[in-house]
Design a protein around this motif. Structure first.
Motif, PDB file in Angstrom:
ATOM      1  N   LYS A 240       0.824  -1.206   0.000  1.00  0.00           N
ATOM      2  CA  LYS A 240       0.000   0.000   0.000  1.00  0.00           C
ATOM      3  C   LYS A 240       0.860   1.259   0.000  1.00  0.00           C
ATOM      4  O   LYS A 240       0.425   2.318  -0.448  1.00  0.00           O
ATOM      5  CB  LYS A 240      -0.927  -0.011   1.211  1.00  0.00           C
ATOM      6  N   LYS A 241       2.086   1.137   0.510  1.00  0.00           N
ATOM      7  CA  LYS A 241       2.981   2.289   0.559  1.00  0.00           C
ATOM      8  C   LYS A 241       3.728   2.504  -0.756  1.00  0.00           C
ATOM      9  O   LYS A 241       4.267   3.586  -0.997  1.00  0.00           O
ATOM     10  CB  LYS A 241       3.978   2.110   1.697  1.00  0.00           C
ATOM     11  N   GLY A 242       3.828   1.476  -1.591  1.00  0.00           N
ATOM     12  CA  GLY A 242       4.579   1.569  -2.838  1.00  0.00           C
ATOM     13  C   GLY A 242       5.280   0.266  -3.139  1.00  0.00           C
ATOM     14  O   GLY A 242       4.943  -0.791  -2.588  1.00  0.00           O
ATOM     15  N   LEU A 243       6.279   0.329  -4.001  1.00  0.00           N
ATOM     16  CA  LEU A 243       7.032  -0.861  -4.373  1.00  0.00           C
ATOM     17  C   LEU A 243       8.193  -1.052  -3.401  1.00  0.00           C
ATOM     18  O   LEU A 243       9.072  -0.203  -3.289  1.00  0.00           O
ATOM     19  CB  LEU A 243       7.575  -0.730  -5.794  1.00  0.00           C
ATOM     20  N   GLU A 244       8.194  -2.188  -2.718  1.00  0.00           N
ATOM     21  CA  GLU A 244       9.238  -2.512  -1.759  1.00  0.00           C
ATOM     22  C   GLU A 244      10.249  -3.453  -2.418  1.00  0.00           C
ATOM     23  O   GLU A 244       9.863  -4.448  -3.020  1.00  0.00           O
ATOM     24  CB  GLU A 244       8.612  -3.178  -0.543  1.00  0.00           C
ATOM     25  N   ILE A 245      11.525  -3.123  -2.337  1.00  0.00           N
ATOM     26  CA  ILE A 245      12.575  -3.945  -2.933  1.00  0.00           C
ATOM     27  C   ILE A 245      13.408  -4.582  -1.824  1.00  0.00           C
ATOM     28  O   ILE A 245      13.920  -3.889  -0.943  1.00  0.00           O
ATOM     29  CB  ILE A 245      13.476  -3.121  -3.872  1.00  0.00           C
ATOM     30  N   THR A 246      13.528  -5.899  -1.884  1.00  0.00           N
ATOM     31  CA  THR A 246      14.380  -6.623  -0.950  1.00  0.00           C
ATOM     32  C   THR A 246      15.826  -6.525  -1.431  1.00  0.00           C
ATOM     33  O   THR A 246      16.146  -7.037  -2.503  1.00  0.00           O
ATOM     34  CB  THR A 246      13.987  -8.114  -0.891  1.00  0.00           C
ATOM     35  N   PRO A 247      16.708  -5.899  -0.683  1.00  0.00           N
ATOM     36  CA  PRO A 247      18.096  -5.782  -1.157  1.00  0.00           C
ATOM     37  C   PRO A 247      18.829  -7.118  -1.111  1.00  0.00           C
ATOM     38  O   PRO A 247      18.892  -7.758  -0.069  1.00  0.00           O
ATOM     39  CB  PRO A 247      18.722  -4.784  -0.177  1.00  0.00           C
ATOM     40  N   PHE A 248      19.351  -7.537  -2.243  1.00  0.00           N
ATOM     41  CA  PHE A 248      20.235  -8.700  -2.266  1.00  0.00           C
ATOM     42  C   PHE A 248      21.639  -8.268  -1.809  1.00  0.00           C
ATOM     43  O   PHE A 248      22.012  -7.102  -1.932  1.00  0.00           O
ATOM     44  CB  PHE A 248      20.350  -9.280  -3.677  1.00  0.00           C
ATOM     45  N   ALA A 249      22.415  -9.239  -1.356  1.00  0.00           N
ATOM     46  CA  ALA A 249      23.800  -8.958  -0.949  1.00  0.00           C
ATOM     47  C   ALA A 249      24.740  -9.044  -2.141  1.00  0.00           C
ATOM     48  O   ALA A 249      25.851  -9.556  -2.049  1.00  0.00           O
ATOM     49  CB  ALA A 249      24.229  -9.927   0.146  1.00  0.00           C
ATOM     50  N   THR A 250      24.277  -8.558  -3.270  1.00  0.00           N
ATOM     51  CA  THR A 250      25.093  -8.502  -4.492  1.00  0.00           C
ATOM     52  C   THR A 250      25.018  -7.091  -5.042  1.00  0.00           C
ATOM     53  O   THR A 250      24.045  -6.365  -4.811  1.00  0.00           O
ATOM     54  CB  THR A 250      24.590  -9.499  -5.553  1.00  0.00           C
ATOM     55  N   ASN A 251      26.045  -6.705  -5.798  1.00  0.00           N
ATOM     56  CA  ASN A 251      26.010  -5.387  -6.424  1.00  0.00           C
ATOM     57  C   ASN A 251      26.055  -5.533  -7.939  1.00  0.00           C
ATOM     58  O   ASN A 251      26.219  -6.627  -8.475  1.00  0.00           O
ATOM     59  CB  ASN A 251      27.142  -4.501  -5.905  1.00  0.00           C
TER      60      ASN A 251
END
Length: 582
Positions: free
Chosen positions: A420-431
């Protein structure tokens, strides 16, 4: 028949269990409390050519697919047209589009959308899959998509469906080498596969010497028939001229004769399309005296509104009973950079004579075309993809995220969650420099002059946390623009990663840093005018401030970075940030 991926949380959880990635490539789910949330994205394209050439009522713009949509192939069943393109290591693999009229197109997602069957998790962006073919077989009312997959040991594969709107079957591994396969079904029901391959061992005459092979294909066993392969084109139109990279073959039948159309000259400045004729699908094939039938290689390099590298084409009969050809070409900027990548164009084809010829394909290609008779231009309306200059806004409130948003080396559903707040991105431990899936939601750059902005809600907890934007050509050529932390302070950082140095290592440079207060959301933007890119931010919804000044877009261009893709613009997050602030 597999259905299209959903965004249900249960499916996401199952994905982590089933996928053959190592667990270190993913963060745990559900997301951490400090996961970034993106509430809005606006992409605005503003190329001068579309202002200089406004459309009349019966016209549409060329290219029909702007941005990195190369190597198009097309087929028809009744009034329905289906077109596929290369996707390399982007996910899902092989984007597919539908049209009723060759002008207005809808995006159906990707053919290879099951990570358990197509897994490019450790490949460079220009690997994965490319140069697909798509053909409808009226003898069994089935569509076939055939492609070369450079990941997971797949090689050449074929997938089938009765209805492309409902998804595709599992890949079937085919027992032959080479690349660029396509499948042809004759009037008697017999099937043949043609593809690019190397010459027989010991017979390569020069660098770039390739051949076209043909196989008989068993539609019951879905396999090429052992021992039926033979070379039908050696080198190209005239091997004494040492033509390079004869590839992307397609067979057509017209008036009892067989026509083999191929790309020749390499997918660069000497790219072209050529055609051959035979009395049999297995040859011998005689080249047309008028070859090439499509190219842009003979014109001044400084011409206005330049379209170049034209080739890699496929033919289909249009709704007005006239032939049309789709093909790749580029629209370089003023520095001759190829940041939008290879795009999909279309031209009418004159086949009133013995051989087909692309109409106006041997003169500089114009930015607009006459529509087939009876067609209304609805691009950008009623769910059809936009064309020309346009603004695309996304607030992530829809139940189904637009297919224009893609992942890299893995599905976007593995790291996004619409809340409901927007698009949530789960950060991976990769760059972004690693050959692994990254938690980045990508959108293709589609114009030479554009802006791409987003509103970010985020509080990094450590120097390993970062979220923001990226302008990305490949793992060794990209810009990172985001928020991270040093000690108790937040910083906005612009980093440039450029192609490997002599030791094979990527050269990373911090272009600029700026301390920043994060009491609320921050707006981030990347914009460009040709080769000049700027990264900027605002904390009050306006008055954007540039960070790092104007930087060159050269590393986002194919001619500098190498490979086959165009620039991608991404919403990027990582818990493995490696940018060190002094």
């Amino acid at each position: 028949m597999r259905k299209k991926n959903t965004l249900l949380a249960t499916a996401v959880i199952m994905l982590f269990v089933m996928v053959s990635f190592t667990m270190t490539e993913y963060s745990s789910y559900p997301p951490k409390k400090n996961a970034p949330i993106y509430t809005k994205v606006t992409y605005e394209g503003n190329d001068q050519v579309y202002k200089d050439f406004p459309l009349e009522e019966d016209e549409f713009f060329n290219p029909i697919l702007q941005g990195c949509y190369p190597d198009p192939a097309i087929t028809r069943k009744g009034d329905d047209y289906y077109m596929v393109c290369s996707s390399f290591a982007m996910f899902p693999g092989v984007p597919i589009f539908h049209s009723k009229d060759l002008v207005n197109w809808t995006d159906l997602g990707g053919v290879l959308d099951d990570i358990n069957e197509f897994n490019p998790h450790d490949t460079g962006i220009s690997q994965g899959v490319y140069a697909p073919g798509i053909t409808y077989n009226p003898h069994n009312d089935t569509f076939y998509m055939i492609v070369t997959a450079f990941s997971g040991g797949l090689g050449n594969i074929i997938v089938k469906t009765k209805d492309p709107m409902k998804g595709w079957g599992s890949p079937i591994k085919l027992d032959f080498g080479g690349i660029d396969p396509s499948i042809f079904f004759d009037d008697d029901g017999k099937a043949y596969v043609v593809h690019n391959d190397a010459p027989d061992k010991g017979k390569e005459l020069y660098n770039g010497h390739r051949v076209i092979k043909i196989w008989e294909y068993d539609t019951e066993k879905d396999q090429v028939i052992e021992g039926t392969d033979q070379i039908i084109v050696d080198g190209g139109v005239d091997i004494t001229e040492k033509p390079i990279w004869i590839e992307a073959p397609h067979i057509y039948k017209k008036d009892g004769s067989y026509y083999l159309m191929c790309a020749e000259g390499g997918t660069g400045g000497w790219h072209s399309e050529v055609v051959f004729k035979s009395d049999s699908p297995k040859g011998p094939y005689i080249p047309a005296p008028s070859n090439p039938i499509l190219t842009q290689r003979y014109f001044p390099k400084d011409r206005e509104n330049k379209v170049d590298w034209a080739g890699h084409a496929d033919l289909v009969k249009g709704p007005d009973d006239q032939y049309y050809g789709v093909f790749l070409a580029i629209r370089p900027n003023e520095e001759n950079r190829v940041n939008t990548g290879r795009e999909t164009f279309i031209l009418p084809v004159d086949w009133s004579g013995e051989f087909p010829v692309f109409e106006n394909g041997l003169v500089p290609i114009e930015p607009k075309l006459k529509m087939p008779k009876g067609v209304t231009n609805k691009t950008g309306q009623e769910g059809y993809l936009p064309n020309g200059n346009f603004t695309y806004e996304e607030d992530f409130s829809s139940d189904n995220l637009d297919f224009r948003w893609i992942g890299l080396r893995g599905p976007r559903e593995a790291f996004i969650k619409q809340t409901k707040k927007g698009l949530e991105i789960t950060p991976f431990a990769t760059n972004l420099k690693e050959l692994k899936p990254t938690s980045t939601l990508f959108y293709r750059q589609q114009h030479k002059t554009f802006s791409f902005s987003t509103t970010l809600h985020y509080q990094p907890k450590s120097e390993k946390d970062m979220a923001g934007l990226t302008a990305y050509q490949n793992e060794g050529s990209n810009y990172v623009f985001g928020v991270t932390r040093k000690g108790s302070d937040n910083y906005l950082v612009l980093q440039k990663n450029s192609k490997p140095d002599r030791r094979g290592e990527i050269v990373s440079e911090i272009v600029a840093t700026e301390p920043i207060e994060l009491d609320g959301p921050i707006d981030l933007k990347v914009s460009a005018e040709g080769d000049n890119y700027e990264f900027s931010y605002a904390v009050n919804g306006s008055n954007f401030k540039t960070v790092g000044g104007t930087v060159s877009g050269d590393i986002l261009s194919t001619d500098v970075a190498g490979g086959f893709t165009g620039a991608l613009l991404g919403l990027y997050a990582t818990s493995g940030n490696d940018i060190t602030l002094d």
